[in-house]
Every structure is written in C-alpha cells, then in structure tokens.
Design a protein around this motif. Structure first.
Motif, short mmCIF file in Angstrom:
data_model
loop_
_atom_site.label_atom_id
_atom_site.label_comp_id
_atom_site.label_asym_id
_atom_site.label_seq_id
_atom_site.Cartn_x
_atom_site.Cartn_y
_atom_site.Cartn_z
N PRO A 161 0.83 -1.21 0.00
CA PRO A 161 0.00 0.00 0.00
C PRO A 161 0.86 1.26 0.00
N ILE A 162 0.31 2.27 -0.59
CA ILE A 162 0.98 3.57 -0.62
C ILE A 162 0.64 4.27 0.68
N THR A 163 1.63 4.77 1.35
CA THR A 163 1.38 5.49 2.59
C THR A 163 1.85 6.92 2.43
N ILE A 164 1.15 7.80 3.08
CA ILE A 164 1.53 9.21 3.07
C ILE A 164 1.52 9.71 4.50
N SER A 165 2.13 10.84 4.68
CA SER A 165 2.25 11.40 6.02
C SER A 165 0.89 11.87 6.54
N PRO A 166 0.75 11.90 7.85
CA PRO A 166 -0.50 12.40 8.43
C PRO A 166 -0.81 13.84 8.02
N GLU A 167 0.23 14.62 7.78
CA GLU A 167 0.02 16.01 7.36
C GLU A 167 -0.63 16.06 5.98
N LYS A 168 -0.17 15.18 5.08
CA LYS A 168 -0.76 15.14 3.73
C LYS A 168 -2.20 14.64 3.79
N VAL A 169 -2.45 13.65 4.64
CA VAL A 169 -3.82 13.15 4.80
C VAL A 169 -4.71 14.27 5.31
N GLN A 170 -4.24 15.02 6.27
CA GLN A 170 -5.02 16.14 6.81
C GLN A 170 -5.30 17.18 5.74
N LYS A 171 -4.29 17.45 4.91
CA LYS A 171 -4.47 18.42 3.83
C LYS A 171 -5.50 17.93 2.82
N ILE A 172 -5.43 16.64 2.47
CA ILE A 172 -6.41 16.06 1.55
C ILE A 172 -7.80 16.17 2.15
#
Length: 121
Positions: A26-37
């Motif tokens: 799975p592709i994971t991204i930082s919590p900051e990017k998730v929050q921005k999305i």
C-alpha cells in the motif's frame, strides 16, 4: 470542470490515501498530507460532484440538464430537424452515464473520508 477531471481527481485522491487492494504494497503518506487532503481536496471534490449532479438533474431552464436536453430534442423534432434530435438523445444517454459515474465518485470520496478523515468532516 468535466466528469473526467473529477474522476481523475477522485482516483488520485484515493490512490494517495487508500493504497491498492492488489498484491502491491500500500501507498502510505504522512498524516500532514492526509489532513491536507481531508481539509482541502475532499470538500472541493464533494462540492463539484454535488454541483454537477444538481446541474444534470436541474430544471428545463438549467443549461445542460437532462430536462433542458429533452426540451431541445422535442423542439428539434417539432421543427423537423431529426438529426439534431438524435444527437440530443445521444447526449441525454451520456448524462445518465455521467450520473452513474458521479454517484460512484461520491461513494469513493465518502469511503475515503470515513476511513481517513474521521468521517465527520
């Protein structure tokens, strides 16, 4: 913004946060990017999906709505322009397909939102 762009935006949104269901990692991204999305992209996609759905389901006075196209096709038939009426009928069928795509896009965004944004945003 047209349906294809929204579909691409939703697909990109889901790929960023949800990963894939296949054998790939799975592709994971930082919590900051998730929050921005969650705070920027999800509401924008939701509003565009709603606006397009409202437009397609609009009244006969709403440019591009199914009822508007039906009225234009009826007017074309009445004036004897059957070729134009046929084109408008084909366009009407596309609107139904677009509603299906918008519905699926809305479901995917809702799923992403509930899984990654806490569901209440």
């Amino acid at each position: 913004m047209n349906i294809a762009k929204i579909g691409g935006l939703v697909a990109g949104l889901l790929l960023l946060g949800a990963g894939t269901a296949s054998a790939q990692e799975p592709i994971t991204i930082s919590p900051e990017k998730v929050q921005k999305i969650c705070s920027e992209r999800v509401p924008r996609v939701e509003s565009k999906v709603k606006a397009l759905t409202d437009r397609i389901n609009g009244t006969a006075e709403t440019l591009g709505s199914k009822k508007w196209i039906e009225q234009k096709a009826a007017d074309a038939r009445k004036s004897g322009n059957t070729a134009r009426a046929d084109v408008l009928d084909a366009r009407l069928k596309l609107r139904d397909a677009q509603l299906g795509k918008l519905s699926k896009a809305s479901e995917r965004v809702t799923k992403f939102k509930s899984e990654h944004c806490g569901g209440s945003k």
